[in-house]
Design a protein around this motif. Sequence first.
Motif, PDB file in Angstrom:
ATOM      1  N   GLY A  85      48.047  52.139  29.880  1.00 32.77           N
ATOM      2  CA  GLY A  85      47.385  52.051  31.180  1.00 32.77           C
ATOM      3  C   GLY A  85      46.051  51.325  31.154  1.00 32.77           C
ATOM      4  O   GLY A  85      45.240  51.477  32.066  1.00 32.77           O
ATOM      5  N   LYS A  86      45.824  50.493  30.145  1.00 34.58           N
ATOM      6  CA  LYS A  86      44.527  49.816  30.015  1.00 34.58           C
ATOM      7  C   LYS A  86      44.269  48.830  31.158  1.00 34.58           C
ATOM      8  O   LYS A  86      43.122  48.480  31.433  1.00 34.58           O
ATOM      9  CB  LYS A  86      44.444  49.087  28.673  1.00 34.58           C
ATOM     10  CG  LYS A  86      45.477  47.972  28.502  1.00 34.58           C
ATOM     11  CD  LYS A  86      45.429  47.393  27.101  1.00 34.58           C
ATOM     12  CE  LYS A  86      46.498  46.309  26.917  1.00 34.58           C
ATOM     13  NZ  LYS A  86      46.489  45.752  25.559  1.00 34.58           N
ATOM     14  N   LYS A  87      45.348  48.382  31.818  1.00 31.78           N
ATOM     15  CA  LYS A  87      45.185  47.445  32.928  1.00 31.78           C
ATOM     16  C   LYS A  87      45.306  48.131  34.287  1.00 31.78           C
ATOM     17  O   LYS A  87      45.419  47.460  35.311  1.00 31.78           O
ATOM     18  CB  LYS A  87      46.220  46.317  32.817  1.00 31.78           C
ATOM     19  CG  LYS A  87      46.027  45.431  31.583  1.00 31.78           C
ATOM     20  CD  LYS A  87      47.041  44.302  31.544  1.00 31.78           C
ATOM     21  CE  LYS A  87      46.834  43.427  30.298  1.00 31.78           C
ATOM     22  NZ  LYS A  87      47.814  42.322  30.225  1.00 31.78           N
ATOM     23  N   THR A  88      45.284  49.472  34.276  1.00 29.65           N
ATOM     24  CA  THR A  88      45.341  50.239  35.518  1.00 29.65           C
ATOM     25  C   THR A  88      43.950  50.743  35.856  1.00 29.65           C
ATOM     26  O   THR A  88      43.306  51.401  35.036  1.00 29.65           O
ATOM     27  CB  THR A  88      46.301  51.438  35.377  1.00 29.65           C
ATOM     28  OG1 THR A  88      47.578  50.954  34.959  1.00 29.65           O
ATOM     29  CG2 THR A  88      46.446  52.180  36.693  1.00 29.65           C
ATOM     30  N   ALA A  89      43.482  50.426  37.048  1.00 21.23           N
ATOM     31  CA  ALA A  89      42.110  50.765  37.433  1.00 21.23           C
ATOM     32  C   ALA A  89      42.045  52.150  38.064  1.00 21.23           C
ATOM     33  O   ALA A  89      43.007  52.643  38.647  1.00 21.23           O
ATOM     34  CB  ALA A  89      41.573  49.729  38.418  1.00 21.23           C
ATOM     35  N   GLY A  90      40.867  52.778  37.956  1.00 20.48           N
ATOM     36  CA  GLY A  90      40.580  54.018  38.661  1.00 20.48           C
ATOM     37  C   GLY A  90      39.995  53.703  40.028  1.00 20.48           C
ATOM     38  O   GLY A  90      40.177  52.596  40.558  1.00 20.48           O
ATOM     39  N   VAL A  91      39.261  54.644  40.610  1.00 18.58           N
ATOM     40  CA  VAL A  91      38.721  54.442  41.958  1.00 18.58           C
ATOM     41  C   VAL A  91      37.642  53.365  42.002  1.00 18.58           C
ATOM     42  O   VAL A  91      37.347  52.814  43.065  1.00 18.58           O
ATOM     43  CB  VAL A  91      38.151  55.766  42.521  1.00 18.58           C
ATOM     44  CG1 VAL A  91      39.249  56.773  42.741  1.00 18.58           C
ATOM     45  CG2 VAL A  91      37.050  56.330  41.610  1.00 18.58           C
ATOM     46  N   ASP A  92      37.044  53.044  40.832  1.00 21.26           N
ATOM     47  CA  ASP A  92      35.995  52.022  40.814  1.00 21.26           C
ATOM     48  C   ASP A  92      36.533  50.610  40.610  1.00 21.26           C
ATOM     49  O   ASP A  92      35.776  49.629  40.632  1.00 21.26           O
ATOM     50  CB  ASP A  92      34.952  52.345  39.733  1.00 21.26           C
ATOM     51  CG  ASP A  92      35.565  52.389  38.332  1.00 21.26           C
ATOM     52  OD1 ASP A  92      36.808  52.253  38.215  1.00 21.26           O
ATOM     53  OD2 ASP A  92      34.811  52.572  37.361  1.00 21.26           O
TER      54      ASP A  92
END
Length: 571
Positions: free
Chosen positions: A69-76
């Motif tokens: 998931g290194k290319k999956t962003a969080g809310v920021d």
Amino acid sequence: MGTVTMPMYEWKAIPWKQVERKVFKLQKRIYRASSRGDTKAVHKLQRLLMKSRAAALLAVRRVTQDNQGKKTAGVDGVKSLTPPQRLELTQQLQQNPYPDQAKPVRRVWIPKPGSTEKRGLGIPVMKDRAAQALAKLALEAEWEAKFEPNSYGFRPGRSAHDAIAQIYQAIRHKPKYVLDADIAKCFDRIEHAALLEKLQTYPRLRRVIKTWLKAGVMEGTALTPTTEGSPQGGIISPLLANAALHGLETTIMQKFTRKTHKENHHPTHPIVVRYADDFAIFDESLETIQAIQLEVSQWLKALGLELKPSKTRITHTLVPYEGQVGFDFLGFEIRQYKAGKTHSDHNTHGQLLGFKTIIKPSKEKVKLHLQKIGAVIDRHKAAPQASLITQLNPLTRGWSNYYSTAVSSRIFSRCDNLTYQKLQAWARRRHPNKGKKWVALKYWHVKEAKGWHFKSGEQELYLHRSTKIKRHIKVQASRSPFDGDWIYWATRMGRHPEVGKTTAMLLKQQAGKCRFCGLYFKDGDLLEKDHRIPLATGGKDMVTNLQLLHRHCHDTKTAQERKAEPGEVLV
């Protein structure tokens, strides 16, 4: 004497071998202290690890380079960090390993396999992921020394196949009643207070874990507070869930142990096999199993959890109970069949038991697998044959490897036959004006003594029945990767059912070590096959030119190759 700190490096120049060794030595000391019950030493060593630059570097690498998931962003919106950004994150983590605040997780819904339901994942921001990875380095070593022997889910060095092997051992000599149970929304409903109390960790780490649990969930623009549960998707969530459910096996065994009437016989007790929030409990007595179900419900209630009625039932492994025989667990169908003297299993004295224990792929999983194959074929109606084969092979190989430890030969042949029928319809649809023979000769090729094969050039369809059936050797109950026995764990990696033939061969050739950094491969490491001499510089795509590397080592080697002199071989 001043504290020895690691010098500053560029990301590509960091001595990762030294980093991993420093972290593992601390983890091994935590594991040993926890094994002997020295809580004071455990907490002291955990504080030392949390402040370590080596641990911060390793945590950042895991979430920015190794994790899927290194290319999956969080809310920021932050993802795919550059090397300078990784160093900056490492410095922030080292300066403040116990953040006072955590940002909400981003809610993502994914479908559950074989169901219309969806599972909600919570994606933390990159900074919180790194902090959780750091905390996991400290907590996992402690809890690996505590966890019960028959807990197999989300633990290093253990797998679903170990759980199935333990079930086989539990019932192979005697039919038993089974409580096949599932906890309703386990991750989402664990009470925070009960979980934090069970962790029994030191105050600063307890506060930061509470911060992550209370961070809230962001779905679109709506923020929902989290008053219970540990969101799936977090780095540390599986470890916290396992810690919450720790003690179930011990409670059941202690409360329902029976003394035997015969001398020199050990007391008998129920057998509990747990994989995360799925578990099965075995006993010869129906009354005992019914009493266990009530006890489990009461035990879970203290954690704010309950059994899921639709997935919890009592059955028997040999004779019908409430119209059913056997049960499904982790995708396998487990049951026993009455058998005569030519097919019956034997006990340890060589006496006939009158039944045979059969573990095979469950009907539901076979149906779902064939539906996936059909969907891939339907999506590639106009695609070249080689492209279709490329899409089907990982699906077929992965599913076959998972079930290679079961009685799967007939099911594999059936899957191949049904796949052939789908491919035949795919081929004939493309050439409606051609005869069956012409279509067959175009897409299928005859191999000597091996029959017809769906093939295009060098691309050949992998058949289910090509997978060899082999019995899985269960992990020893008291073993943990933190015990430092690298030979034992490296050997197990090469024998794992889901490790491919080429990977297993390379693991054996390399004695379980990465050819680039020289460290042993550990459970959970992402491995990549690398061409020693790159194809672009004349290397051949052959097994003799392959080697196994860590994913991060492969990234480093590839970057170095771009700057290397023509003909230079790096490893």
